[in-house]
Design a protein around this motif. Structure first.
Motif, mmCIF file in Angstrom:
data_model
loop_
_atom_site.group_PDB
_atom_site.id
_atom_site.type_symbol
_atom_site.label_atom_id
_atom_site.label_comp_id
_atom_site.label_asym_id
_atom_site.label_seq_id
_atom_site.Cartn_x
_atom_site.Cartn_y
_atom_site.Cartn_z
ATOM 1 N N PRO A 8 0.764 -0.737 -0.141
ATOM 2 C CA PRO A 8 -0.168 0.289 -0.133
ATOM 3 C C PRO A 8 0.834 1.461 -0.025
ATOM 4 O O PRO A 8 2.311 0.916 0.184
ATOM 5 N N SER A 10 -0.101 5.293 0.867
ATOM 6 C CA SER A 10 -0.499 6.065 1.658
ATOM 7 C C SER A 10 -0.214 7.749 0.281
ATOM 8 O O SER A 10 1.347 8.249 0.090
ATOM 9 N N GLU A 13 2.183 10.783 3.659
ATOM 10 C CA GLU A 13 2.811 9.554 4.826
ATOM 11 C C GLU A 13 3.789 10.748 5.829
ATOM 12 O O GLU A 13 4.579 11.315 5.525
ATOM 13 N N GLU A 35 -4.605 10.899 4.842
ATOM 14 C CA GLU A 35 -3.542 9.637 5.037
ATOM 15 C C GLU A 35 -4.309 8.263 5.401
ATOM 16 O O GLU A 35 -3.400 7.260 4.705
ATOM 17 N N CYS A 38 -4.914 6.278 0.160
ATOM 18 C CA CYS A 38 -4.119 5.428 -0.949
ATOM 19 C C CYS A 38 -4.605 4.602 -1.674
ATOM 20 O O CYS A 38 -5.425 4.143 -2.225
ATOM 21 N N LYS A 155 9.527 2.256 -1.534
ATOM 22 C CA LYS A 155 9.302 3.575 -0.266
ATOM 23 C C LYS A 155 9.319 5.017 0.049
ATOM 24 O O LYS A 155 9.380 5.880 0.557
#
Length: 158
Positions: A8, A10, A13, A35, A38, A155
């Protein structure tokens, strides 16, 4: 051999680092308010290090009309996560078009424990693509390859 997993992502972040005086009872973290918004990204890597195109699943009913970046595959789904139908699409669009697919050697695809991977229909589709399906059980004490090799660096770049 290939290894794939969804992660996932978002839209907002919050940072893990804060600057505040020691002993402060509460800390205000400013965010953009997104938040809970996603998307899901399916990342895959082959044993020789080749990364397959990211497969992005948007939480939408219809596809965007805007020009999308090249090198990624974008799909829409109401909940914004992988489904059995999207997994079939991923197998056809990404896995079945990977480098070396025309060499008719048996391959192995390693996935997580999503129920949609474990259906007889899915196993048949993977088998028809001359591949064996291996499933990594949930709750393993050792990190899965995609978590370390793909998801974490992906990420961090975001």
């Amino acid at each position: 051999m290939g290894n794939a997993d969804e992660t996932p992502v978002s839209f907002d972040e919050p940072s893990n680092n804060i600057i505040e005086e020691i002993g402060t009872k509460s800390v205000i973290i400013k965010t953009l308010g997104n938040e809970k918004m996603c998307i899901t990204v399916m990342l895959a890597v082959l044993a020789d290090g080749i990364k397959l195109p990211p497969y992005v699943i948007l939480k939408r009913k219809t596809m965007l009309k805007d020009q999308l970046p090249t090198g990624i595959i974008v799909r829409c789904q109401n909940q914004g996560w992988m489904s059995t139908d999207l997994m079939k699409d991923w197998l056809n669009i990404v896995w079945n078009r990977r480098p070396g697919v025309l060499v008719h050697k048996r391959r192995m695809l390693v996935l997580g424990t999503f129920k949609g991977y474990l259906t007889p229909a899915m196993k048949n589709i993977v088998g028809e693509m001359n591949a064996a399906l291996a499933v990594v059980p949930g709750g393993m004490s050792q990190p899965q390859v995609p978590d370390v090799v793909e998801n974490k660096p992906f990420k961090e770049c975001l």
